[in-house]
Enzyme design. Structure first.
Site: not given
Ligand code: GDP
Ligand code: IMO
Ligand code: MG
Length: 434
Positions: A13, A16, A40-41, A223
């Site tokens: 999270d 990416k 979840g991106h 991840q």
């Molecule tokens: P990912 O799994 O690495 O793609 O990240 P997620 O989407 O799960 O979580 C990142 C969160 O941060 C999302 O809600 C994005 O919209 C948000 N985000 C990404 N870059 C920035 C930033 O520079 N500033 C802020 N405020 N939010 C950001």
């Molecule tokens: P993105 O791509 C954050 C974590 C779960 C748990 C561990 C094992 O959005 O960054 P799993 O369901 O993979 O067997 O769970 O890994 N986990 C993540 N945490 N972002 C993710 O993906 C994750 N994918 C798995 O929360 O701790």
């Molecule tokens: Mg994510």
């Protein structure tokens, strides 16, 4: 031409999806290479906010080919739902290609994921419950079902028959759960295969052809490195092999490691983690709540994209970050969510750990040690000014510049990209990554 990998540097999270969406501008092919819909991106653009779980973040550029590699565990129902949602919002999926070698998440994987977590009790991993771990277990046990198997009844029937017979014994005998009925499962997955058929193709050929034609290819990690099966905080990790280190990227789309030109690590300006496991810089005070709830009114606080769970929060941990830079061979860092720190009067970075008077500068393998270490912080002055509209490094407040320079020093890697908001244009490009 360059194949660039984007990996998460922390526990997932990091942003990416947002970084891939930005870098995809120059790419011809964008590929997801690992994990499944545990990812979840989030991508924010003029059509709204999208949370992608399997489809690559390049999908918003109609001319790019987006591929789902052999290394991905695909839940067909989730993928079809995502495709439908994108199409309904006017995003074409006509250039999406799914590897026929990708593993399929079956109903028993989801059931076992949940039963297994319940059985572990206090020692639960805190998985996303999407069946990704058990799917990779079947892959390694050579019991898995692949996308290619879904396409013909004569291929699918014997595979579901034999694996389901085995897994029903596990579900009932080991966990005391309810068995899964063969016919419903078989028919449902045959139908998924029928609906996915148009997307199935040879992903390896697409990636290598683009590479040999001199076009840019972007590999989108899921991840984070500290959730890596080999290098992460085992056993509190995910299950891909290895999910997030850059070698997994080559494996997950079928190219050689020397085809990869650069690996970019995405790091948040602080740390978060969902699920259980060690987290040395975790905070339990008001600072954690402030950072978690920044942007909450717009649904943008630190709550899991896939499960909605509140994310655990901590200061930036340069020890684990440095470790991650090294084992991924990172050439560049993309630092996200800098704007979230705009409100902080002081900012801390953990420079090393201490245990019983001993200084620890890299991530210990032993869980008990990692749980016991004391994070040692360096304190930097905050800038207390908005950065969301800044587009040049020199226009950042001096304290923000100093923070970034210190991060570079501690991680031993240049910060080439800074994100100051969730939208594509809210970025400071210090050095072009492509
Ligand atoms: P990912 O799994 O690495 O793609 O990240 P997620 O989407 O799960 O979580 C990142 C969160 O941060 C999302 O809600 C994005 O919209 C948000 N985000 C990404 N870059 C920035 C930033 O520079 N500033 C802020 N405020 N939010 C950001
Ligand atoms: P993105 O791509 C954050 C974590 C779960 C748990 C561990 C094992 O959005 O960054 P799993 O369901 O993979 O067997 O769970 O890994 N986990 C993540 N945490 N972002 C993710 O993906 C994750 N994918 C798995 O929360 O701790
Ligand atoms: Mg994510």
């Amino acid at each position: 031409m360059p194949i660039i990998v984007v990996v998460g540097g922390q526990w997932g999270d990091e942003g990416k999806g947002r970084i891939v969406d930005l870098l995809a501008r120059k790419a011809k092919v964008v590929a997801r290479y690992s994990a499944g819909n545990n990812a979840g991106h989030t991508i924010v653009n003029d059509r709204g906010e999208f949370k992608l779980h399997v489809v690559p973040a390049g999908i918003f550029y109609p001319e790019k080919t987006c591929v789902i590699g052999n290394g991905v565990a695909v839940d067909p129902e989730v993928l079809l739902g995502e495709i439908e949602n994108l199409e309904a919002k006017g995003v074409s999926t006509s250039k999406l290609v799914l590897s026929d070698r990708a593993q399929v998440i079956m109903p028993w994987h989801k059931r076992i994921d949940q039963l297994d977590e319940a059985m572990r009790g206090e020692a639960a991993i805190g998985t996303t419950g999407k069946g990704v771990g058990p799917c990779f277990v079947d892959k390694v046990a050579r019991r898995g079902i692949r996308i290619a198997d879904l396409l013909r009844a004569e291929d699918l029937r014997p595979r579901v028959e034999s694996t389901l017979a085995y897994q029903n014994k596990v579900i009932t005998g080991v966990y005391g759960g309810e068995p899964i009925a063969f016919e419903d499962c078989f028919q449902a997955y045959l139908e998924f295969g029928r609906r996915l058929h148009q997307y199935v193709g040879d992903v390896q050929a697409i990636v290598l052809d683009a590479h040999h034609r001199g076009e840019y290819v972007l590999l989108e990690g899921a991840q984070g490195s500290l959730l890596d099966l080999d290098h992460g905080t085992y056993p509190y990790v995910t299950s891909s092999v290895p999910s997030s280190s850059s070698a997994g990227a080559a494996l997950g789309v079928g190219i050689g490691p020397t085809d990869i030109q650069r690996v970019v690590g995405v790091f948040k300006s602080y740390s978060t983690r969902v699920g259980n496991g060690p987290f040395p810089t975790e905070l339990f005070d008001d600072v954690a709540n402030t950072l978690r709830d920044h942007g909450k009114e717009y649904g943008r606080g630190e709550y899991g994209t896939t499960t909605g769970r509140p994310r655990r929060i901590g200061w930036l941990d340069a020890v684990s970050a440095r470790y991650s830079v090294r084992f991924n061979g990172l050439a560049a860092v993309a630092l996200t969510r800098l704007d979230v720190l705009d409100q902080m009067p002081t900012i801390k970075i953990c420079t090393h750990y201490e245990l019983d008077g001993e200084i620890i500068e890299t991530l210990p393998a032993r869980e008990s040690v990692l749980n016991a270490v004391k994070p040692i912080y360096e304190e930097l002055p905050g800038w207390l000014a908005p950065t969301t509209e800044v587009r040049n490094f020199d226009d950042l407040p001096p304290q923000a510049q100093a923070f970034i320079k210190r991060v570079e020093q501690l991680l031993g890697c240049p910060v080439d990209l800074i994100s100051v908001g969730p939208s594509r244009e809210q970025a400071i490009i210090v050095n072009p990554i492509f």
